[in-house]
Write a protein that holds these residues in place. Sequence first.
Motif, mmCIF file in Angstrom:
data_model
loop_
_atom_site.group_PDB
_atom_site.id
_atom_site.type_symbol
_atom_site.label_atom_id
_atom_site.label_comp_id
_atom_site.label_asym_id
_atom_site.label_seq_id
_atom_site.Cartn_x
_atom_site.Cartn_y
_atom_site.Cartn_z
ATOM 1 N N ILE A 164 -6.367 20.619 -44.008
ATOM 2 C CA ILE A 164 -5.914 19.442 -43.248
ATOM 3 C C ILE A 164 -6.382 18.163 -43.944
ATOM 4 O O ILE A 164 -5.632 17.194 -44.057
ATOM 5 C CB ILE A 164 -6.434 19.505 -41.783
ATOM 6 N N VAL A 165 -7.626 18.180 -44.448
ATOM 7 C CA VAL A 165 -8.160 17.020 -45.170
ATOM 8 C C VAL A 165 -7.252 16.674 -46.359
ATOM 9 O O VAL A 165 -6.925 15.503 -46.581
ATOM 10 C CB VAL A 165 -9.609 17.305 -45.632
ATOM 11 N N ILE A 192 -13.405 18.144 -34.657
ATOM 12 C CA ILE A 192 -14.269 18.521 -35.794
ATOM 13 C C ILE A 192 -15.049 19.791 -35.494
ATOM 14 O O ILE A 192 -15.880 20.213 -36.299
ATOM 15 C CB ILE A 192 -15.203 17.385 -36.268
ATOM 16 N N GLY A 193 -14.804 20.431 -34.358
ATOM 17 C CA GLY A 193 -15.472 21.692 -34.075
ATOM 18 C C GLY A 193 -15.628 21.899 -32.585
ATOM 19 O O GLY A 193 -15.515 20.955 -31.801
ATOM 20 N N VAL A 249 -12.885 10.196 -41.988
ATOM 21 C CA VAL A 249 -12.759 9.158 -43.024
ATOM 22 C C VAL A 249 -13.487 9.599 -44.296
ATOM 23 O O VAL A 249 -12.956 9.471 -45.409
ATOM 24 C CB VAL A 249 -13.307 7.793 -42.537
ATOM 25 N N ASP A 250 -14.681 10.143 -44.149
ATOM 26 C CA ASP A 250 -15.462 10.582 -45.310
ATOM 27 C C ASP A 250 -14.725 11.683 -46.075
ATOM 28 O O ASP A 250 -14.533 11.600 -47.290
ATOM 29 C CB ASP A 250 -16.850 11.061 -44.846
ATOM 30 N N SER A 251 -14.307 12.714 -45.358
ATOM 31 C CA SER A 251 -13.686 13.860 -46.035
ATOM 32 C C SER A 251 -12.342 13.500 -46.650
ATOM 33 O O SER A 251 -12.027 13.942 -47.764
ATOM 34 C CB SER A 251 -13.545 15.040 -45.063
ATOM 35 N N ARG A 265 -12.586 11.251 -49.921
ATOM 36 C CA ARG A 265 -12.933 12.004 -51.135
ATOM 37 C C ARG A 265 -11.702 12.472 -51.897
ATOM 38 O O ARG A 265 -11.790 12.790 -53.084
ATOM 39 C CB ARG A 265 -13.769 13.241 -50.786
ATOM 40 N N GLN A 266 -10.574 12.554 -51.188
ATOM 41 C CA GLN A 266 -9.333 13.003 -51.822
ATOM 42 C C GLN A 266 -8.635 11.878 -52.585
ATOM 43 O O GLN A 266 -7.738 12.144 -53.376
ATOM 44 C CB GLN A 266 -8.350 13.536 -50.756
#
Length: 246
Positions: free
Chosen positions: A98-99, A133-134, A149-151, A154-155
């Motif tokens: 998904i990220v 997120i879980g 936003v963080d994950s 990174r892309q």
Amino acid sequence: MRFDILTLFPDAFNAVLGESIIGRAREKGLITVNTINIRDFSADKHKKVDDYPYGGGRGMVMMAQPIYDAYLSIVEKLECKPRVIYLSPQGRILNQKIVEELGRLDHLVLLCGHYEGIDERIIEEIVDEEISIGDYVLTGGELPAMVLVDSVSRQVPGVLSSEESYMDESHSAGLLEYPQYTRPYEFKNRTVPEILMSGHHANINSWRHQQSLKRTYIKRPDLFEKLKLDKEDKALLKEAFENIEP
Ligand code: 4HQ
């Protein structure tokens, strides 16, 4: 890539997303993280943003109007409607696939709920997708939004250095990272594996791959099941379990 975040706690974001890799990516203009304080759009003289639930019951519900007006303040300037994500335990659970999918978009609007949640009509009217997120309960959607936003950042090309982006490949392939060591050579009577001192890069790479396979098998059997192992992988794994641990 641009993130617009609708929240009652905008200050929480800069603390976390202002540092390190994400902080540098923002300075370089590779990503934009913009927060919109939902309270600024309250039509109420006391800046009220929540109210009692119809039908009674515990807690407060975030009102539709301030959220909707905050949302309009983002989209009224745009020609195409951005994807709107509501962070909620009812969404599909975030994973690297998904990220990667979200990383291909150029604009995301993230809606953070608090209290017992938001008026359902906002979800119907503006939300495209719910993401969790879980399976655990948090007090608000701000931490999940920061995780997203963080994950996703990174892309974005250029956010990671070439060394940092190497990390990606093994997790994308569904493997865990191999063990890492740095100086000193000996710590609490534990030494660094001799192979890492050998300078033989082909052997080191093979050992690391073997460690990744073994770790995934032991620590994350759920991930291991999904792996497609070739002959060489199978041989490495077999060898890993035949070797007697020192
Ligand atoms: N919450 N993954 C309740 C979460 C959550 C999660 C966010 C708590 C929404 C209203 N969000 N608010 N887990 O627990 O995304």
